[in-house]
Design a protein around this motif. Structure first.
Motif, PDB file in Angstrom:
ATOM      1  N   GLY A 103      -4.722  12.295  -1.364  1.00 52.09           N
ATOM      2  CA  GLY A 103      -5.847  11.530  -1.898  1.00 52.09           C
ATOM      3  C   GLY A 103      -6.166  11.934  -3.324  1.00 52.09           C
ATOM      4  O   GLY A 103      -6.506  11.100  -4.172  1.00 52.09           O
ATOM      5  N   ALA A 104      -6.023  13.241  -3.602  1.00 54.17           N
ATOM      6  CA  ALA A 104      -6.235  13.733  -4.963  1.00 54.17           C
ATOM      7  C   ALA A 104      -5.234  13.100  -5.922  1.00 54.17           C
ATOM      8  O   ALA A 104      -5.591  12.657  -7.024  1.00 54.17           O
TER       9      ALA A 104
ATOM     10  N   MET B 166       0.849  -1.180   0.000  1.00 52.93           N
ATOM     11  CA  MET B 166       0.000   0.000   0.000  1.00 52.93           C
ATOM     12  C   MET B 166       0.887   1.233   0.000  1.00 52.93           C
ATOM     13  O   MET B 166       1.806   1.355   0.819  1.00 52.93           O
ATOM     14  N   ILE B 167       0.612   2.131  -0.932  1.00 54.17           N
ATOM     15  CA  ILE B 167       1.295   3.420  -0.999  1.00 54.17           C
ATOM     16  C   ILE B 167       0.314   4.478  -0.504  1.00 54.17           C
ATOM     17  O   ILE B 167      -0.769   4.636  -1.068  1.00 54.17           O
ATOM     18  N   PHE B 168       0.679   5.177   0.577  1.00 49.48           N
ATOM     19  CA  PHE B 168      -0.230   6.182   1.134  1.00 49.48           C
ATOM     20  C   PHE B 168       0.442   7.546   1.088  1.00 49.48           C
ATOM     21  O   PHE B 168       1.565   7.726   1.557  1.00 49.48           O
ATOM     22  N   LEU B 169      -0.271   8.531   0.536  1.00 52.29           N
ATOM     23  CA  LEU B 169       0.265   9.858   0.275  1.00 52.29           C
ATOM     24  C   LEU B 169      -0.350  10.897   1.214  1.00 52.29           C
ATOM     25  O   LEU B 169      -1.574  11.036   1.289  1.00 52.29           O
TER      26      LEU B 169
ATOM     27  N   LEU C 110      -2.254  -1.240  -3.598  1.00 49.45           N
ATOM     28  CA  LEU C 110      -3.347  -0.304  -3.329  1.00 49.45           C
ATOM     29  C   LEU C 110      -2.731   1.063  -3.055  1.00 49.45           C
ATOM     30  O   LEU C 110      -1.719   1.157  -2.352  1.00 49.45           O
ATOM     31  N   ILE C 111      -3.301   2.109  -3.618  1.00 51.83           N
ATOM     32  CA  ILE C 111      -2.794   3.450  -3.320  1.00 51.83           C
ATOM     33  C   ILE C 111      -3.881   4.260  -2.618  1.00 51.83           C
ATOM     34  O   ILE C 111      -5.069   4.088  -2.868  1.00 51.83           O
ATOM     35  N   GLY C 112      -3.424   5.115  -1.728  1.00 50.66           N
ATOM     36  CA  GLY C 112      -4.370   5.932  -0.983  1.00 50.66           C
ATOM     37  C   GLY C 112      -3.737   7.248  -0.591  1.00 50.66           C
ATOM     38  O   GLY C 112      -2.556   7.496  -0.844  1.00 50.66           O
ATOM     39  N   GLY C 113      -4.537   8.104   0.014  1.00 49.55           N
ATOM     40  CA  GLY C 113      -3.996   9.376   0.448  1.00 49.55           C
ATOM     41  C   GLY C 113      -5.039  10.244   1.122  1.00 49.55           C
ATOM     42  O   GLY C 113      -6.241   9.980   1.045  1.00 49.55           O
TER      43      GLY C 113
END
Length: 223
Positions: free
Chosen positions: A119-120, A20-23, A111-114
């Protein structure tokens, strides 16, 4: 650009089967989210929480702060930093490619999130990505370059699960921005959910994090 991982270093002897990549949002760091996201992902999932570079922000009078791209206006229809968004998108693509090439984690297990600006960027990256991702978790955000849709959507991710969350008293990224994003994406995607949380400002809540944990578990089941 630094990154921060979670504490699941013993999972499968260090061999993760998902990532998971979270920004993070404007002015924050990857460390600001690593503990809370690390607590809701499964042990076989690697967590990558990068920190954005420090750049001048037009909206804040040119003050430098960590940001994925410049923010130029408060209006959802105002000017956007097109080149900056493209550059940030390239950074995320490199992270995805590195997990695939160096760590043998396939794209459909990433999965990517932010949150907020992060998130944008997560939405922007996923919707245009040439290969199917595991899912997108988008907190308190908006869709960059929204006027380019539906043409900008890559059909490879038409079915990517997206869970978009927004607080109904968010004064930083107003709920109307989330609503507008939902209006654009709902007819384009087959697995899309937009949930509004009563009483939530520009932040997260226990209910939202529980919902996020359930979403991650559905997107990244044990292999």
């Amino acid at each position: 650009m630094a990154s921060s991982g979670n504490n699941n270093t013993n999972a499968n002897d260090g061999k993760y089967t998902a990532a998971m990549i979270f920004l993070h949002g404007l002015g924050d760091t990857g460390q600001g989210w690593s503990d809370s996201i690390g607590a809701i992902i499964p042990p076989y999932c690697k967590l990558i929480c990068p920190t954005a570079p420090s750049i001048p922000i037009t909206l804040n009078g040119g003050m430098k702060m960590t940001s994925w791209f410049d923010l130029m206006a408060l209006s959802a229809d105002g000017p956007e930093d097109i080149e900056g968004i493209k550059k940030a998108n390239s950074l995320v693509l490199k992270m995805i490619e590195e997990e695939e090439a160096k760590h043998s984690i396939p794209c459909n297990r990433i999965l990517i999130g932010g949150f907020s600006q992060g998130g944008a960027l997560a939405l922007h990256t996923a919707l245009r990505h040439p290969k199917s991702l595991a899912g997108v978790l988008a907190f308190s955000c908006w869709l960059p370059l929204h006027k380019e849709y539906p043409a900008a959507l890559n059909q490879a991710n038409k079915g990517v699960p997206i869970f978009q969350c927004h607080g109904d008293i968010d004064l930083i990224v107003p709920r109307i921005w989330g609503n507008k994003t939902a209006d654009i994406l709902r007819p384009l995607l087959t697995t899309y959910n937009f949930k509004v949380y009563p009483g939530l400002a520009h932040s997260s809540s226990n209910e939202e994090m529980k919902d996020a944990a359930a979403f991650i578990a559905r997107c990244l089941p044990p292999k």
